[in-house]
Motif scaffolding. Structure first.
Motif, short mmCIF file in Angstrom:
data_model
loop_
_atom_site.label_atom_id
_atom_site.label_comp_id
_atom_site.label_asym_id
_atom_site.label_seq_id
_atom_site.Cartn_x
_atom_site.Cartn_y
_atom_site.Cartn_z
N GLN A 252 0.89 -1.41 0.03
CA GLN A 252 -0.04 0.06 0.09
C GLN A 252 0.99 1.30 0.03
OE1 GLN A 252 -3.17 -0.05 -0.47
NE2 GLN A 252 -3.40 2.21 -0.43
N ILE A 253 1.91 1.19 0.85
CA ILE A 253 2.86 2.47 0.76
C ILE A 253 3.37 2.77 -0.57
CG2 ILE A 253 4.84 3.26 2.09
CD1 ILE A 253 4.06 1.83 4.30
N ASN A 254 4.11 1.73 -1.16
CA ASN A 254 4.52 1.96 -2.42
C ASN A 254 3.74 2.55 -3.46
OD1 ASN A 254 7.21 1.43 -1.69
ND2 ASN A 254 7.07 -0.80 -1.83
N THR A 255 2.48 1.73 -3.27
CA THR A 255 1.26 2.20 -4.44
C THR A 255 0.84 3.59 -3.91
OG1 THR A 255 0.42 -0.13 -4.31
CG2 THR A 255 -0.93 1.72 -5.13
N THR A 256 0.98 4.18 -3.00
CA THR A 256 0.79 5.33 -2.50
C THR A 256 1.76 6.48 -3.33
OG1 THR A 256 -0.53 4.82 -0.70
CG2 THR A 256 -0.07 7.00 -1.11
#
Lengths: 801, 180
Positions: A252-256
């Motif tokens: 999720q962090i990298n997607t954001t």
């Protein structure tokens, strides 16, 4: 497999999936699995190709079998087939048949594969062609490039194509693909003992555009969908294959973070695209400090009021000689002598000459002497390189634009149903108004309109003039619509017959004669009176020193425009719409901008503010609170008594500290009060009294008897009063009002009425506030009214319905 | 950078011979102009009017940047009707100058349609083939139309809102300021 199913599968393979990958393309992985169906093989539905029994690979490659092959590919990963592996391994570092050096890049990749497999690599069944190979599969080479040369008047086809799912219309504006990758399948000869590649089939094509768009044909398959299938023409067998996205999933962090990056890059690209136009300079050709560049957008909308059926118009825009323009010097003088134009200056009035001289004088003061002399030498109609149009065309003094509109058939057009001919003809002009043309008697461009009627044939030269008119275009920025009244020369009997049957009529030799005839026609009667010798603007006198000086001629006689003898008749009107834009010089624009920035009315931020660290005035020391004496005056005691009295008037209204108390005070208008207000007898009695007196009167009656006197009750009073009371209660908008009146009784709230009735029966307490007293009294009154309503059973209650 | 914003709509039309009309419009502007956002061409739906007024309510939202006043954009319209066979027949050409002043303008665009030769007129009457212009640029430019024969057609109504930006920076006055 039936033909319909095959056709459907072939169509599926032609679809294209468009992806904008936020993930870097280096992380892209695609898993492809191919299964060959033997003629005697029955494929059960729902059985995945991976679950079937695998046969040994013909080349002994690990992971491949005789009937099912699978591979995991990354972007631009080169995988060799058997034929390629043989080719690059045998001719590494040498030349091919065409005496071209063998591609070392692919040879190096093949060498790496050989090293990894300890020399046993002989190629894959699923292999790739990448951009480095410059390979174009057959289905792309055979595609027709359709160029629509036909003129499509409507967007219907495009819209329908987009709705039907044809992606070609939507792909027309995409950028050219930057990189290709084709996934292929090698077809082998199964009859021979040694494996031998006899051909190849196309499986998938991936193309990456410059803008980051990845097109995948055919689209990636979800896990639960049926595989693609095709019938190979090489070996006559059916192949099924799946293409899946095997890229590692981001957290999720990298997607954001990636989404934020994409948004930032998009904004940067947007700003860069804007930078092109931001850096584009506004065209500001040379202008004097006080000169104006004027743009006129003129449109001849329509003509109306004529009896003829087919009308056309000539429109001419004449620029004054002390203005500058890039239009033709004098194309309008069609029927006149071309030599008449230079004579115009000599035969016009002398004050025009004065303006010209003044213009030159001012120009001389503003510009160099050479420029002024150049203007003086060139005169009107001569080109000069000093003033140029926005497009770089040199301007000259004066000029005229003349055009002819189409001939239009008259028709009644709503909403006014006036017979009019729509022309819709526009003329745009750019000119320069020097400062000299605005001093003294300013001149502005003039528009001449002449309307012709086509009686015989529309293309014939028999155009009978039916209207002449003109207007001056004001030197004022903005939009306006002008109605130009038109007239035509009156005709005698012979000319009228000629006009009726031949379509010819009496006409002016020059349309400019409609305004000010520039010259005296030899055969006409229009024009100025002839100038006299003494009619000049400047005369020479002798001063005290007996030296000649030039002074204004006190006996100068102005020329008079004399149209005596010209008989006209009014015909129709022309609708002229014009727009005017004025552009100032750079210096004037900067000065205006500076004034605007320092004008506090326009720019409030230009007001100088006191700095924060300025010297602050010391605050006075806090005063000690003064203790009021406890002694109450006589007047104060009277006021308190009046405050607690039963008589409520607006004059001695208690001071309400809260909004709720104020609304509660206003809610004193009980149904009985409204009933009193509705009573015509009461209104007639108290019509001259102020409002607070009316309240006082009502409250006096209520306080004495507790209910309205029967003789003062209007007919149907309890019913109307109750309804009005409810309406007033229901329409209160503010929350504070609702909170306050929530405790007040309603005629439908039986319990509240009982409570208030019991409260009203209690003895009055001395500490009871004024508000509570009022409420108790109102409740008592409401209870009585309610009792009367219950007794009145003839009329139903409105809320019972 | 001086900018021009045009926000409005193609309201409708009246005065045409048919009740089922659609309008195709295009924005015509000069060399020193750039259309940053918005569509330079478009087409309305086909409205089967129940009364005299055909309603389109087609939105217009344009953003221009300009380097010169010359070539101020115009709106060129072409009105079509659908006959009983589904063919689109021309009902009128017209154009209108986008106002220079800021504010909201209710504008009328008069239209006309060309008349062909006798043979073309017969073809129009019996076959429904309406003569059209070979070059649409003649609708809005100021070229001479001396040899063009037309017929008066209806009126297209437009509502245009004009916003300008940084015009005063270059000394451009588009409307007279009210005197104090």
């Amino acid at each position: 497999m039936s033909g319909t199913t095959m056709k459907f599968n072939e169509d599926r393979r032609s679809f294209v999936q468009h992806e904008f990958f936020t993930d870097p393309i280096q992380n892209f992985r695609i898993a492809i699995t191919v299964h060959r169906i033997e003629p005697d093989e029955f494929v059960p539905e729902g059985k995945e190709p991976e679950q079937r029994e695998r046969e040994p690979s013909p080349f002994g490659v690990k992971g491949e079998s005789g009937k099912t092959w699978a591979n995991l590919l990354s972007w631009q990963q080169k995988v060799f087939c058997y034929r390629e592996a043989q080719y690059y391994s045998s001719k590494a570092g040498s030349f091919d048949e065409e005496n071209q050096p063998v591609d070392n890049a692919n040879s190096n990749v093949l060498t790496e594969y050989q090293n990894q497999t300890e020399g046993s690599y002989r190629g894959n069944t699923i292999f790739t062609y990448i951009s480095h190979d410059s390979y174009l599969p057959d289905h792309l080479t055979q595609k027709k490039l359709i160029i629509s040369s036909a003129k499509t008047n409507l967007h219907r086809n495009t819209l329908l194509a987009s709705m039907e799912g044809n992606s070609q219309a939507g792909m027309s504006d995409r950028e050219a693909p930057r990189q290709y990758m084709h996934i292929m399948l090698a077809i082998y000869d199964r009859k021979t003992e040694t494996p031998y590649q006899i051909g190849e089939e196309w499986l998938c094509t991936l193309s990456l555009s410059k803008n980051g768009r990845l097109d995948i044909q055919p689209p990636l398959l979800p896990s639960d969908s049926s595989p693609y299938s095709f019938l190979s023409t090489i070996d006559g067998l059916t192949y099924k294959y799946t293409i899946e996205n095997a890229s590692p999933q981001l957290d999720q962090i990298n997607t954001t973070l990636e989404q934020q990056t994409v948004e930032r890059v998009y904004e940067q690209n947007y700003l860069e695209s804007k930078k092109v136009s931001i850096t584009k300079l506004f065209r500001q050709p040379y202008l004097g400090p006080e000169d104006l560049r004027v743009f006129y957008f003129l449109e001849l909308v329509s003509v109306y009021g004529f009896e003829d059926q087919r009308l056309s118009a000539n429109i001419a825009l004449d620029v004054p000689d002390n203005w500058w323009s890039s239009c033709d010097p004098d194309p309008y003088a069609v029927s006149t002598d071309p030599k008449a134009k230079p004579e115009k200056k000599d035969e016009t009035s002398t004050h025009v000459d004065t303006i010209d001289n003044l213009s030159l004088a001012n120009t001389k003061s503003l510009f160099s002497a050479d420029f002024s002399s150049t203007i003086a030498e060139e005169g009107p109609g001569q080109a000069s390189s000093i003033y140029k149009s926005s497009s770089g065309v040199p301007m000259h003094r004066g000029g005229t634009i003349s055009r002819s509109t189409q001939s239009s058939i008259v028709k009644r057009v709503p909403p006014h149903n006036i017979r009019q001919a729509h022309l819709g003809f526009s003329i745009d002009i750019e000119c320069v108004c020097p400062v000299g043309a605005r001093i003294g008697e300013p001149t502005t461009p003039r528009v001449y309109v002449s309307v012709n009627a086509h009686r015989v044939a529309s293309h014939s030269p028999w155009r009978a003039p039916v209207g002449y008119g003109w207007i001056n275009l004001p030197l004022r920025a903005g939009c306006d619509v002008k109605i130009v009244p038109l007239w035509r020369p009156a005709m005698d009997a012979v000319e009228t017959l000629k006009y009726q049957f031949l379509g010819d009529g009496k006409r002016l030799m020059d349309a400019r004669d409609a305004a000010v005839p520039p010259r005296v026609h030899p055969e006409g009667e229009l024009g100025f009176d002839e100038e006299e010798e003494e009619d000049v603007g400047v005369v020479e006198e002798m001063d005290e020193n007996n030296e000649p000086i030039f002074v204004e001629n006190p006996n100068r006689r102005r020329n008079v425009l004399n149209k005596f003898g010209l008989e006209t008749e009014s015909t129709g009107y022309a609708v002229l719409r014009y727009h005017c834009v004025i552009q100032k010089s750079k210096a004037a624009a900067a000065s205006d901008l500076k004034d605007k920035q320092h004008n506090p009315l326009i720019n409030p931020s230009s007001i100088p503010r006191r700095p924060i660290h300025s010297r602050a005035f010391p605050l006075p020391p806090p005063e000690e609170e003064k203790v009021l004496p406890q002694k109450k005056s006589v007047e104060l005691q009277k006021a308190i008594d009046r405050y607690t009295s039963q008589t409520i008037t607006l004059a001695n209204r208690p001071r309400t500290d809260t909004m709720a108390d104020s609304m509660a005070f206003l809610s004193l208008q009980t149904p009985a009060t409204h009933a009193r207000l509705l009573s015509p007898s009461t209104a007639s009695q108290k019509s001259s009294s102020p409002i607070h007196n009316r309240f006082e009167f009502l409250d006096d009656n209520l306080s004495s008897t507790g209910q309205l006197p029967s003789q003062q009750r209007p007919p149907g009073t309890p019913k109307q009063a109750a309804s009005l009371w409810q309406v007033l209660r229901r329409d209160r908008p503010t929350k504070s009002m609702e909170d306050t009146t929530a405790t007040l009784p309603t005629i439908n709230d039986r319990a509240d009425g009982q409570e208030t009735q019991s409260a009203a029966q209690q003895p009055s307490q001395p500490r009871m506030s004024l508000l509570e007293k009022i409420r108790a009294r109102n409740n008592k009154q409401m209870t009585e009214i309610q009792g009367e309503e219950e007794g009145d059973e003839e009329e139903p209650h409105p809320h019972e319905d | 950078m001086a900018e021009l914003y045009v926000i409005g709509e193609l309201v409708g039309a009246t005065g045409f011979s048919s009740k089922n009309l659609c309008c195709r419009y295009s924005i015509v502007y000069g060399e020193g102009w750039d259309l940053h956002s918005g569509e330079a061409t478009g087409q309305t739906q086909t409205d089967y009017a129940q009364n005299e007024m055909t309603i389109w309510s087609h939105p217009l939202d344009l953003q221009f940047s300009l380097s010169t006043i010359l070539g101020w954009p115009k709106i060129s319209v072409q009105v079509f009707k659908i006959d009983s066979y589904g063919n689109y027949d021309l009902e009128g050409y017209g154009h209108i100058q986008i106002p220079q002043s800021t504010g909201t303008f209710n504008m009328k665009c008069v239209t006309w349609k060309p008349i062909g030769s006798s043979k073309e007129e017969y073809a129009q009457k019996f076959l429904g083939v309406t003569p059209r212009l070979a070059n649409d640029s003649i609708i809005s430019n100021g070229d001479d139309r001396r040899f063009l024969r037309t017929q008066t057609s209806g009126i297209v109504y437009l509502k245009l809102g004009i916003i300008t930006r940084e015009m005063d920076k270059y000394g451009i006055v588009t409307e007279e300021q009210p005197e104090d």
